[in-house]
Write an enzyme that holds these catalytic residues in place. Structure first.
Site, PDB file in Angstrom:
ATOM      1  N   HIS A   1       0.822  -1.219   0.000  1.00 35.65           N
ATOM      2  CA  HIS A   1       0.000   0.000   0.000  1.00 35.65           C
ATOM      3  C   HIS A   1       0.857   1.270   0.000  1.00 35.65           C
ATOM      4  O   HIS A   1       0.322   2.372  -0.101  1.00 35.65           O
ATOM      5  CB  HIS A   1      -0.926   0.027   1.217  1.00 35.65           C
ATOM      6  CG  HIS A   1      -1.859  -1.136   1.291  1.00 35.65           C
ATOM      7  ND1 HIS A   1      -2.702  -1.472   0.251  1.00 35.65           N
ATOM      8  CD2 HIS A   1      -2.068  -2.062   2.264  1.00 35.65           C
ATOM      9  CE1 HIS A   1      -3.402  -2.549   0.590  1.00 35.65           C
ATOM     10  NE2 HIS A   1      -3.026  -2.932   1.800  1.00 35.65           N
TER      11      HIS A   1
HETATM   12 ZN   LIG Z   1      -3.541  -7.670   2.787  1.00 38.70          ZN
END
Ligand SMILES: [Zn+2]
Length: 245
Positions: A68
């Protein structure tokens, strides 16, 4: 309140938003030594493991996979963009031109996807549960092959789709595979909301490694997400199987 104290508060507050834990009240130095330094070491580990994978054919970092995080931002427990840094290392220091990312964590790998939105040298296969975090529709545009996974996806369906997509998308000109092997697709994981068994995780890892071996492409495996104790045993068993067969 002094300017220095304000800066320290901001540092911890920003880190708190990225790792999604209420650590904003901790002094920055304490946060660094307890948490951030280990993530930074794991990030270095991903780059070092990429170098080893080029030499030996494969390598596994028992951490990393902060998918992320991008070069400009973070989120979802991810601060340092190790996957982007590995790609940049391979391209700039090892002259590789075609890199495949196979991301089988339950969440979308939106961090590196944002970094490679307009980079056709990075090919991205991403299987994830599109009903959960992060739902980053802009980053989705970087994905070359997407498959949705959720509680209704069985081991058999998952492996069949994976084999089909690897066969279709792994091309002979690909020079390196980054395999993001999150175990949060496992049944019972509180964040992945999927239903793959421990045996399914082992089969998944075996399938990806066999394809890399079959195509003679170096592979780097990163462990990424997994949020229950059982995942540790599953990935441990899977790695033992990979390195002993
Ligand atoms: Zn994950």
């Amino acid at each position: 309140m002094s300017r220095w104290y304000l800066l320290k508060i901001c540092y911890s507050a920003y880190a708190s938003t990225l790792i999604e834990l209420p650590v904003f009240f901790l002094p920055g130095a304490f946060l660094r030594s307890c948490l951030l330094d280990s993530m930074l070491l794991a990030t270095s580990g991903s780059i070092y493991a990429a170098k080893l994978a080029l030499e030996k054919g494969w390598a596994i970092n028992l951490s990393g996979g902060y998918h992320h995080a991008s070069l400009n931002s973070g989120g979802g427990f991810c601060i340092y963009p190790d996957i982007t840094l590995v790609v940049n290392y391979l391209k700039r220091c090892c002259n590789l031109r075609r890199i495949l990312i196979v991301d089988l964590d339950a969440h979308q790998g939106n961090g590196y996807e944002r970094d490679f939105l307009h980079d056709s040298s990075v090919y991205i296969i991403d299987f994830y549960n599109s009903y959960i975090y992060p739902g980053d529709h802009e980053a989705e545009q970087a994905i070359d092959c997407f498959e949705h996974v959720d509680r209704d996806t069985t081991d058999e369906q998952y492996i069949k789709i994976l084999q089909r997509d690897l066969e279709k998308h792994i091309k002979d000109d690909m020079e390196f595979i980054i395999y993001n092997a999150g175990t949060d697709i496992m049944a019972g994981d509180p964040l992945g909301n999927c239903c793959i068994s421990a045996a399914g995780i082992q089969r998944r890892d075996e399938v990806v490694f066999k394809w890399a071996s079959h195509k003679k492409i170096p592979i780097l495996m990163l462990l990424s997400g997994g949020y229950q104790k059982e995942n540790t045993f599953a990935i441990g068993e899977s790695i033992l199987q990979l390195i002993t067969t």
